[in-house]
Design an enzyme around this catalytic site. Sequence first.
Site, PDB file in Angstrom:
ATOM      1  CB  SER A  63     -34.601 -14.058  36.229  1.00 55.31           C
ATOM      2  OG  SER A  63     -35.395 -15.207  36.385  1.00 55.31           O
ATOM      3  CG  ASN A 116     -34.503 -25.716  36.458  1.00 58.46           C
ATOM      4  OD1 ASN A 116     -33.434 -25.712  35.854  1.00 58.46           O
ATOM      5  ND2 ASN A 116     -35.640 -25.429  35.864  1.00 58.46           N
ATOM      6  CB  CYS A 121     -50.395 -28.124  27.629  1.00 54.78           C
ATOM      7  SG  CYS A 121     -49.652 -29.695  27.203  1.00 54.78           S
TER       8      CYS A 121
END
Length: 394
Positions: A71, A151, A325
């Site tokens: 990241s 990914n 979710c």
Amino acid sequence: MKVYLDNSATTALDKEVLNAMLPYFTETFGNPSSLHAYGRNALKAVDEARDSIAKSIGAKSNEIYFTSGGSESDNWALKGVIGATKAKCKHIITSQIEHPAIMDTLDYLKAKEGVEVTYLPVDKDGRVSVQDLKEAVTDDTVLVSVMFANNEMGAVQPIAEIGAFCKEEGIIFHTDAVQAMDSQAIDVNALNIDLLSMSAHKFHGPKGIGALYIRSGVKLDRLISGGHQERRMRAGTTDTPLIVGMAKALEIAVRDREENNKRISALRDSFVKKVLAEIPFTYLNGGMDHRLPNNANISFEYVEGESILITLDLAGIAVSSGSACSSGSLEPSHVILALGVKEELAHSSIRFSLGKDTTQEEMDYTFDVLKASVERLRSMSPLFNMEKGIGYYV
Ligand SMILES: *Cc1c(COP(=O)(O)O)cnc(C)c1O
């Protein structure tokens, strides 16, 4: 039985890697920036690690900059190029299937820096077209950022063609290679890559360490200011044990690459074939060519991916679902949608990501549990029963 099929999320730390790291937590704990023997000993290990990582991608040692992971490397590549460019209008070309570390950073750059972004579509196999890239370039294009391999559904992108084109046009080319480091042979010169992100925990190294390859001559602003570490480009006390671990993990990955690829892709191929043949209304997301050897992403029509995930988890099997979710978002995966898959099917997608320790026995067990789970979940699904003519009211 416990089966870990989520190696694209993270991998187990290799014991050999752990052993290589241990002395650098205790005996050789010096700060590599210190001039005394404690420091020099630590620096020696960091230098060797940097050399080894550079060599594995055909780079020079002074082109490897350690970061906290994928990241940070992605953030740095994009923000660094935009910060360093003198251009008035800044245009970036990327793909619709990038990792959130790219997508969110681009949103930031659009909002804060007025950067224009073009998102290249992908075909049903999940690959961008170099023709689309050529058509998207403008006089203001300062950067192309296309991931090496995806990914979620494992599509390996036409990196050599993109690199050659960017070189010809004089445009900086960044690739997020976090998912590709273990299985793909990467040479930054042959592929004309200017910036490349990597992360150790995706190839059995430790979490919290990664690197950005920066081709010498490519101008980048720093992301983290402070001390003089990493050639004054990335401040923060050098993390010797993690760096040693990352290098060791990559050495092992490169050493065992061909053997692992062969074994893992054979396990994956037979699993996919069996699922598609023996569980009805199932669809493979992405194509079989140009796919990471360890990835299978399959939609199970009429069932929520999350329900399958939870059922498999109860049986000791770890996988990922396309729509999260649980993370508070009901949006299906932007990657699966980009393939042209309809929303319901995107909601029913499951990613199985195999690893170097995955066995045939584990895949057989997973298939059996999966088949039973999908049948059971479908038998409780009103939509499935209605469409199959099994009414509740008869
Ligand atoms: C995991 C991953 C990242 C993030 O890496 P971290 O080291 O976890 O920050 C970025 N890009 C891709 C493609 C990934 O799979």
